[in-house]
Design an enzyme around this catalytic site. Structure first.
Site, PDB file in Angstrom:
ATOM      1  N   GLU A  63      15.825  28.806   1.550  1.00  0.00           N
ATOM      2  CA  GLU A  63      16.743  29.628   1.142  1.00  0.00           C
ATOM      3  C   GLU A  63      16.533  28.916  -0.453  1.00  0.00           C
ATOM      4  O   GLU A  63      17.035  27.701  -0.592  1.00  0.00           O
ATOM      5  CB  GLU A  63      17.958  28.994   2.072  1.00  0.00           C
ATOM      6  CG  GLU A  63      18.875  30.150   1.497  1.00  0.00           C
ATOM      7  CD  GLU A  63      20.562  30.117   2.467  1.00  0.00           C
ATOM      8  OE1 GLU A  63      20.744  28.002   1.572  1.00  0.00           O
ATOM      9  OE2 GLU A  63      21.151  30.069   2.899  1.00  0.00           O
TER      10      GLU A  63
ATOM     11  N   CYS B 260      24.421  34.403   2.370  1.00  0.00           N
ATOM     12  CA  CYS B 260      23.713  33.623   3.447  1.00  0.00           C
ATOM     13  C   CYS B 260      23.178  34.340   4.016  1.00  0.00           C
ATOM     14  O   CYS B 260      22.206  34.196   5.072  1.00  0.00           O
ATOM     15  CB  CYS B 260      25.206  32.753   4.028  1.00  0.00           C
ATOM     16  SG  CYS B 260      26.501  34.222   4.512  1.00  0.00           S
TER      17      CYS B 260
ATOM     18  N   GLU C 216      28.523  27.130  10.098  1.00  0.00           N
ATOM     19  CA  GLU C 216      28.071  28.008   9.449  1.00  0.00           C
ATOM     20  C   GLU C 216      27.309  27.865   8.422  1.00  0.00           C
ATOM     21  O   GLU C 216      27.680  27.769   6.800  1.00  0.00           O
ATOM     22  CB  GLU C 216      29.766  29.388   8.613  1.00  0.00           C
ATOM     23  CG  GLU C 216      30.627  29.538   9.485  1.00  0.00           C
ATOM     24  CD  GLU C 216      29.615  30.740  10.679  1.00  0.00           C
ATOM     25  OE1 GLU C 216      28.655  31.223  10.570  1.00  0.00           O
ATOM     26  OE2 GLU C 216      30.181  30.983  11.738  1.00  0.00           O
TER      27      GLU C 216
ATOM     28  N   LYS D 206      39.081  22.308   1.571  1.00  0.00           N
ATOM     29  CA  LYS D 206      38.709  21.922   0.419  1.00  0.00           C
ATOM     30  C   LYS D 206      37.069  22.292   0.289  1.00  0.00           C
ATOM     31  O   LYS D 206      36.568  23.108   0.874  1.00  0.00           O
ATOM     32  CB  LYS D 206      37.871  20.406   0.892  1.00  0.00           C
ATOM     33  CG  LYS D 206      37.449  19.126  -0.204  1.00  0.00           C
ATOM     34  CD  LYS D 206      36.801  18.747  -0.273  1.00  0.00           C
ATOM     35  CE  LYS D 206      35.165  19.568  -0.343  1.00  0.00           C
ATOM     36  NZ  LYS D 206      34.537  20.218  -1.695  1.00  0.00           N
TER      37      LYS D 206
END
Ligand code: NAD
Length: 479
Positions: free
Chosen positions: A373, A272, A238, A163
Site C-alpha cells: 500500500e 484505504c 480496519e 484518539k
C-alpha cells in the site's frame, strides 16, 4: 481535556506548511485520565440509565449540529488534510448521515426470545453495551472514520475515549465539542490528543478499556492486536487495502476511464479503498491506458480551498517521501512509468507536499509496487486475457478491502463480484459506501465490520437471561 504535562503540538497545513493551530499533546497519563473518566461515567454515571430513545435523540441532535456548522467543519478538514473543500463538505454530509442512521437504530430492540422447549421457562437474549471503548483513528478521513465508531458506540450505550491521528486532530476536537453541546453527560465522550506510541498504546493496554476499535495501517493493527491480548479486549480493526479495479473490454469506456481516475487519484490516493491496481483486459489495454494517462496529466493540483483545485497535497513531508520512494522501487522491478513519478514544478506548489498523479504499466502481480500500500497517487496497470485470470489477479493480495468489476455482461459481473475476496465489491462503479451497508476487510484488511447492523453489533454484547417462572426442587442429588 488538556495535557497534564502542558505539552503542545502544532497542527500543520500540508498545502503550505503554515501552522493552523497549536493543540494539547497528551501522553500516557492523559490517556489513563480519559479512560478513568469514561469508566466512571459507565459504572456510576447517569448515562447507562438513559433510554434508547434518549440516546437516539442525542445522535440526531449531533447530526443537526454538524449541518449547522458544515462550512466551518469542511474548511477545518481541508486545512488539516489538504483535501478539497468539496470533499470536506461531502465528508460532513456523510458523517451527518451516519449519526442519523445510528440514531435510527439506537431504538431498535435487538433482543429475542428463545424457545427453551419448556413452557415454564422464559429465555431471552438481550444486548448490552460492551463498556468503555477506545477509538483510534487515522489521518486520511479524520471526521468520517471517527463517526463510524463514535455513532454506533453511543447508540449502543457505551462510553468512549477517542484518539485521533496526531497529524489531523482538528475536526475530531470539533465533533467532541458538538456531542457535548448536544447534551452528552460528562465523561461519556472523552478526547485524547497525542502520539500513537504513547497515548494510543496506553488506551490499548488499559485494563479499564473493554474494546478497541482501530482504523489505520496494517503494522499498527498487528501491534494493537498483540497489545490488546494481555487484557483480552474486544477488537475491531480496519486496516489497509490494495484494491483491484478490473475492466473488461466490453465495459463502458468513458465511464470506466472516469472512475478509474477517480478511484486512484481522489484525495491524492490517500484512501484505504483506493483503486490502485488497474487490471485491464489485454484487447483494451493500450487504448485505455492512453486515455487514462492523458487525463491524469491534466489533473490540477493546488490549495484545497481554491475552487478549481482537483487534488490537494499529501498529508506530510514524511508521507510524501514514502510515496516517492515507491517510484524507484517500481522502476527497479521493471515497471514502466508513463505519467507523473515526480513532484510538480509550479512555484506555487513548492511549500506543499505535492506529488503528481503517477501511472506505471507493464506491472506484474508479485512486484512490490503492486502488493504494498503506497497510500499515494500511484496507479499500477496489469493485463489479463481470461475471466479466471482477472479474478486470480484481483485476489492476489494479502489485503481484501474493496474491488470493482467493469463489464456490460451482468452474469459475468455477478460471477466476478462473488469470487473477489474483498469486503466491498462495486459493479460498474467505484467508491461509494452506504451507512446501512457493512464496511470492512477480508484477509489482512481487518477484523469486524463498521457501518450497517454489524457496525452496531461490534459495540453490543449478547446476554442470555434464562428465567424459570415456576421453580421446583430438582432432586438431582437425592440425599
Ligand atoms: P497509523 O496506523 O499510522 O495510525 C492510525 C492511528 O493509530 C493514529 O491515531 C496513531 O496515532 C495510532 N497509533 C499508532 N501507533 C499506535 C499504537 N502502538 N497503539 C495505539 N495507537 C497507535 O495509520 P495512518 O497512517 O494514520 O493511516 C493510514 C492507514 O489507515 C492506511 O494504511 C489506510 O489504509 C488505513 N485506513 C483504513 C481504513 C479502512 O476503512 N479499512 C480507512 C482509512 C484508513
Amino acid at each position: 481535556m488538556g495535557a497534564t504535562a502542558g505539552a503542545t503540538m502544532e497542527v500543520v497545513n500540508p498545502y503550505d506548511q503554515s501552522v493552523i493551530r497549536t493543540v494539547d499533546d497528551g501522553d500516557r497519563a492523559d490517556a489513563e485520565a480519559a479512560v478513568a473518566a469514561a469508566r466512571t461515567a459507565f459504572d456510576e454515571g447517569e448515562w447507562p440509565s438513559w433510554t434508547p430513545r434518549q440516546r437516539a435523540e442525542l445522535l440526531h441532535r449531533v447530526g443537526h449540529l454538524l449541518q449547522r456548522d458544515r462550512a466551518e467543519i469542511a474548511r477545518l478538514e481541508t486545512l488539516d488534510t489538504g483535501k478539497t473543500l468539496t470533499e470536506g463538505g461531502i465528508d460532513v454530509d456523510d458523517v451527518t448521515a451516519v449519526f442519523h442512521y445510528y440514531g435510527g437504530l439506537a431504538e431498535e430492540d435487538s433482543g429475542r426470545l428463545v424457545d427453551a422447549g419448556d413452557p415454564r421457562v422464559r429465555s431471552r437474549v438481550v444486548h448490552e453495551p460492551v463498556g468503555v471503548c477506545a477509538l483510534i483513528t487515522p489521518w486520511n478521513y479524520p471526521l468520517l472514520q471517527a463517526s463510524w465508531k463514535v455513532a454506533p458506540a453511543l447508540a449502543a450505550g457505551n462510553t468512549l475515549v477517542i484518539k485521533p491521528s496526531e497529524t489531523t486532530p482538528l475536526t475530531t476536537i470539533k465533533m467532541v465539542e458538538l456531542i457535548a453541546e448536544a447534551g452528552a453527560p460528562a465523561g461519556v465522550v472523552n478526547l485524547v490528543l497525542g502520539p500513537g506510541g504513547t497515548a494510543g498504546a496506553a488506551l490499548v493496554e488499559s485494563p479499564q478499556v473493554d474494546l478497541v476499535s482501530f482504523t489505520g495501517g496494517l503494522e499498527t493493527g498487528r501491534r494493537i492486536m498483540r497489545d490488546a491480548a494481555r487484557t483480552v479486549k474486544n477488537i475491531a480493526l480496519e486496516l489497509g487495502g490494495k484494491n483491484p479495479n478490473i475492466v473488461f473490454a466490453d465495459a463502458d469506456f468513458e465511464a470506466a476511464i472516469d472512475y478509474a481516475l477517480m478511484a486512484v487519484f481522489f484525495h491524492a490516493g490517500q484512501v484505504c479503498s483506493a483503486g490502485t491496481r488497474l487490471i485491464v483486459e489485454e484487447s483494451l489495454h493500450d487504448d485505455f491506458v492512453a486515455a487514462l494517462v492523458e487525463r491524469a496529466e491534466r489533473i490540477r493540483l493546488g490549495n484545497g480551498l481554491d475552487e478549481d483545485t482537483e487534488s490537494g497535497p499529501l498529508v506530510s513531508a514524511e508521507h510524501r517521501d514514502k510515496v516517492e520512494s515507491y517510484v524507484g522501487i517500481a522502476l527497479q522491478e521493471g515497471a514502466r512509468l508513463v505519467a507523473g513519478g515526480r513532484r510538480p514544478e509550479e512555484p506555487a506548489l513548492q511549500n506543499g507536499f505535492f506529488f503528481r498523479p503517477t501511472v506505471f504499466v507493464d506491472c506484474t502481480e508479485d512486484m512490490r509496487i503492486v502488493q504494498e500500500e503506497t497510500f499515494g497517487p500511484i496507479l499500477t496497470v496489469e493485463r489479463f486475457t481470461t475471466e479466471e485470470r482477472a479474478i486470480e489477479l484481483g485476489n492476489h493480495t494479502e489485503y481484501g478491502l474493496a474491488g470493482a468489476v467493469w463489464t456490460r455482461d451482468a452474469a459475468r459481473a455477478e460471477r466476478v463480484a462473488r469470487r473477489l475476496r474483498h469486503g466491498t465489491v462495486w459493479i460498474n462503479d467505484f467508491g461509494p459506501y452506504l451507512p446501512g451497508a457493512e464496511w470492512g476487510g477480508f484477509k489482512h484488511s481487518g477484523i469486524g465490520r463498521e457501518l450497517g447492523l454489524e457496525g452496531l453489533a461490534e459495540y453490543r454484547q449478547a446476554k442470555h437471561i434464562y428465567e424459570n417462572t415456576a421453580p421446583e426442587p430438582q432432586r438431582w442429588f437425592t440425599r
